[in-house]
Every structure is written in structure tokens, then in C-alpha cells.
Design an enzyme around this catalytic site. Structure first.
Site, short mmCIF file in Angstrom:
data_model
loop_
_atom_site.label_atom_id
_atom_site.label_comp_id
_atom_site.label_asym_id
_atom_site.label_seq_id
_atom_site.Cartn_x
_atom_site.Cartn_y
_atom_site.Cartn_z
N ASP A 8 6.09 -6.59 -11.03
CA ASP A 8 5.57 -7.18 -9.80
C ASP A 8 6.40 -6.60 -8.64
OD1 ASP A 8 4.47 -9.12 -7.93
OD2 ASP A 8 6.38 -10.19 -8.13
N ASP A 10 6.50 -8.12 -4.78
CA ASP A 10 7.06 -9.09 -3.84
C ASP A 10 7.89 -10.14 -4.56
OD1 ASP A 10 5.83 -8.12 -1.37
OD2 ASP A 10 3.96 -8.59 -2.40
N ARG A 55 -4.28 -16.30 2.10
CA ARG A 55 -3.29 -17.22 2.71
C ARG A 55 -3.71 -17.57 4.13
NH1 ARG A 55 1.66 -14.31 1.52
NH2 ARG A 55 1.03 -14.91 -0.57
N HIS A 80 -4.94 -9.72 9.09
CA HIS A 80 -4.29 -9.12 7.93
C HIS A 80 -4.07 -7.62 8.13
CE1 HIS A 80 -3.76 -8.08 3.56
NE2 HIS A 80 -2.82 -8.97 3.81
N THR A 120 0.72 -5.80 -8.77
CA THR A 120 1.03 -6.64 -7.63
C THR A 120 -0.21 -7.17 -6.94
OG1 THR A 120 2.13 -6.69 -5.46
CG2 THR A 120 1.13 -4.61 -6.09
N ASN A 126 1.56 -1.10 1.11
CA ASN A 126 2.87 -1.77 1.18
C ASN A 126 3.77 -1.35 0.01
OD1 ASN A 126 1.73 -3.16 3.29
ND2 ASN A 126 1.51 -5.10 2.20
C1 XBP Z 1 2.48 -11.38 -3.44
C2 XBP Z 1 1.46 -11.90 -2.54
C3 XBP Z 1 1.10 -11.11 -1.35
C4 XBP Z 1 2.22 -10.97 -0.33
C5 XBP Z 1 1.73 -10.40 0.98
O1 XBP Z 1 2.38 -12.02 -4.71
O2 XBP Z 1 0.92 -12.96 -2.80
O3 XBP Z 1 0.02 -11.77 -0.73
O4 XBP Z 1 2.77 -12.26 -0.05
O5 XBP Z 1 1.06 -9.18 0.81
P1 XBP Z 1 2.93 -11.33 -6.06
P2 XBP Z 1 -0.43 -8.96 1.40
O6 XBP Z 1 4.38 -11.06 -5.83
O7 XBP Z 1 2.71 -12.36 -7.13
O8 XBP Z 1 2.14 -10.08 -6.32
O9 XBP Z 1 -0.44 -9.53 2.78
O10 XBP Z 1 -0.64 -7.46 1.37
O11 XBP Z 1 -1.37 -9.72 0.50
MG MG Z 2 6.01 -11.80 -6.80
#
Ligand code: XBP
Ligand code: MG
Length: 254
Positions: A8, A10, A55, A80, A120, A126
Site C-alpha cells: 500500500d 498512503d 471523501r 479532486h 493503492t 501521486n
Molecule cells: C488512501 C486513500 C486515498 C488518499 C488520497 O488509502 O484512501 O484516498 O487518502 O488520495 P490506502 P486520492 O492507503 O488504503 O490506499 O485523493 O488520490 O484518492
Molecule cells: Mg494506507
């Protein structure tokens, strides 16, 4: 046999949320002339909804933002897109660093010939920017597959993104390990049949990690051991390939 490691991004490769994505969302709001501001605790609540656009939609529905239902989708897309531009600028400026042990383990696994992949929820640009910025030049080519927001219809905890990555790399779930930082991510990986290691952070440390092989503070470094919060323990205080192979073999025999 352990053949692949799937990460993963983030919260796992880097602490991107509090000082990265959150700040980029707030910059997008200000740029669009909105007086919305997501502070650190509120963003923690909003993280329950995976996916930045999702979100934003959830926020517009749950808070009295005054945006008419028919206008929400277009506004979420616009915000976004703006937010992604701000986030990429922050990555370029070096605002986000990899978590302890991440560069060390990726380098070791690459040199040992393991298949590396990413699964991810975030936007592909990103991930590519973070990997290009935080790892040695050319390290993007270490990854046999990058599964990102664009590659799965449903976000985690749906297993779709892990299933996509497993198909892409042609490795059976039994021959791979996943690395996650959140309950939603863990659920996604477990539902795809993957043994999963969890490294928690300030937004996720109170979540339920039942089913993880081991729950750690981070991957640790030789000079800065990780804490084991649950599950299999560390032989040397940090996660390396020898440890991962031992854990993988251990779970096969149980
Ligand atoms: C990551 C997310 C993403 C980030 C923001 O979850 O939920 O939405 O917060 O990125 P995980 P984006 O680590 O479980 O993959 O704004 O590009 O969605
Ligand atoms: Mg994560």
C-alpha cells in the site's frame, strides 16, 4: 515460496495523509473560494472513506456545506483534480518522506529478485511522483505492477485492487505478502487471500488489525527498532527479507 511483496502507499510507504493529502485538500478549497478546512482530527474521521473524490462527496453529504445534490459530483471532480495538483507540488518539494525501513526493505527485495508491486487507493500520478522522488533514480522500474485508483472500480476494503495486481504480476496470493497501515487496507488484502503485515500510524493505531501476520509501529531500522504491537515478533528489531521469509514459511506450516 515467497516471490512477491505488494505495498500500500498512503500511511504504509510514507505518512502522506496529515501533512500531505490533508493540506492539499485545504489548498484546493481555498483556491476554489470555499471556506472549508479539514483539521487534523476531522481528517482522521474522513479517512474512514477511502478515495479522495469519495471523501469529498461524503463530506458534502454529511456536513452542511450548502452544495445542492445535483452539483456535488462535478464539484468533487474539480476539487479532486485541483487537490492532486497541489499534492504533486508538495511531493516535488520533498514534503513527504518514506517511513522507517521502507527504502531499505525495497532495495533489499529488489536486489534479491523479488517481484515488487503497489496496490493503492490513491491516484496513479501521486504514487509515481512519490516513488520517483523518494527512491534512487530508476526505482520506478523496480515495480512489476502499480495498481492505483484508476485500476479498480471499488476502493478498499474491496479486494479488487489486490486482485488486479496479483493478475498483473502472475503470482499466487500464497506466494506473496502485503503491507498495509489501515483496517480497510488489511481487509482488502486479506479478502484477496494475502498474508498481510501491518505498520500502523497515528490515524490507524486504534483500528482492528485482526488477521494480520504481525502489527508493528513501522518496519524498523538496525539503529531504530520497531515495536511489535501484536502477532509474530521480530528477530532483529527490524523487518528484512530473512524475517519475511521466516514469517511466510511459518504461516505455511500452520
Ligand atoms: C488512501 C486513500 C486515498 C488518499 C488520497 O488509502 O484512501 O484516498 O487518502 O488520495 P490506502 P486520492 O492507503 O488504503 O490506499 O485523493 O488520490 O484518492
Ligand atoms: Mg494506507
Amino acid at each position: 515460496m515467497l516471490r512477491a511483496l505488494i505495498f500500500d502507499v498512503d500511511g504504509t510507504l510514507a505518512d502522506t495523509e496529515r501533512d500531505g493529502h490533508r493540506v492539499a485538500f485545504n489548498r484546493a478549497f481555498a483556491e476554489a473560494g470555499l471556506d472549508w478546512r479539514w483539521d487534523v482530527p476531522r481528517y482522521g474521521e474522513l479517512l474512514q472513506v477511502t478515495g479522495g473524490r469519495e471523501r469529498l462527496l461524503h463530506f458534502m453529504q454529511s456536513d452542511a456545506t450548502g452544495i445542492a445534490p445535483g452539483n456535488r459530483d462535478a464539484l468533487a471532480r474539480d476539487l479532486h483534480a485541483r487537490k492532486t495538483v497541489h499534492y504533486l507540488q508538495m511531493i516535488d518539494a520533498g514534503a513527504v518522506k518514506l517511513r522507517p525501513g521502507v527504502a531499505r526493505l525495497l532495495t533489499e527485495a529488489h536486489k534479491a529478485g523479488l517481484v515488487l508491486a503497489i496496490a493503492t487507493t490513491t491516484t496513479r500520478a501521486n504514487v509515481e511522483a512519490l516513488l520517483a522522488h523518494a527512491l534512487p533514480a530508476g526505482a520506478l522500474s523496480w515495480f512489476a505492477a502499480i495498481g492505483a485508483a484508476e485500476n479498480a472500480a471499488r476502493k478498499k476494503p474491496d479486494p479488487g485492487i489486490y486482485e488486479y495486481v496479483l493478475r498483473k504480476i502472475g503470482v499466487a496470493a500464497d506466494d506473496a505478502l502485503a503491507f498495509e497501515d489501515s483496517e480497510a487496507g488489511l481487509c482488502a488484502a486479506l479478502s484477496a487471500g494475502l498474508r498481510t503485515l501491518a505498520t500502523v500510524n497515528e490515524y490507524t493505531d486504534a483500528q482492528d488489525f485482526t488477521g494480520a501476520l504481525s502489527v508493528l509501529s513501522d518496519l524498523g531500522e538496525p539503529q531504530a527498532p520497531a515495536s511489535v504491537l501484536a502477532g509474530l515478533t521480530l528477530e532483529r528489531g527490524f523487518v528484512d527479507l530473512a524475517e519475511l521469509r521466516a514469517w511466510h514459511a511459518h504461516t505455511l506450516s500452520h
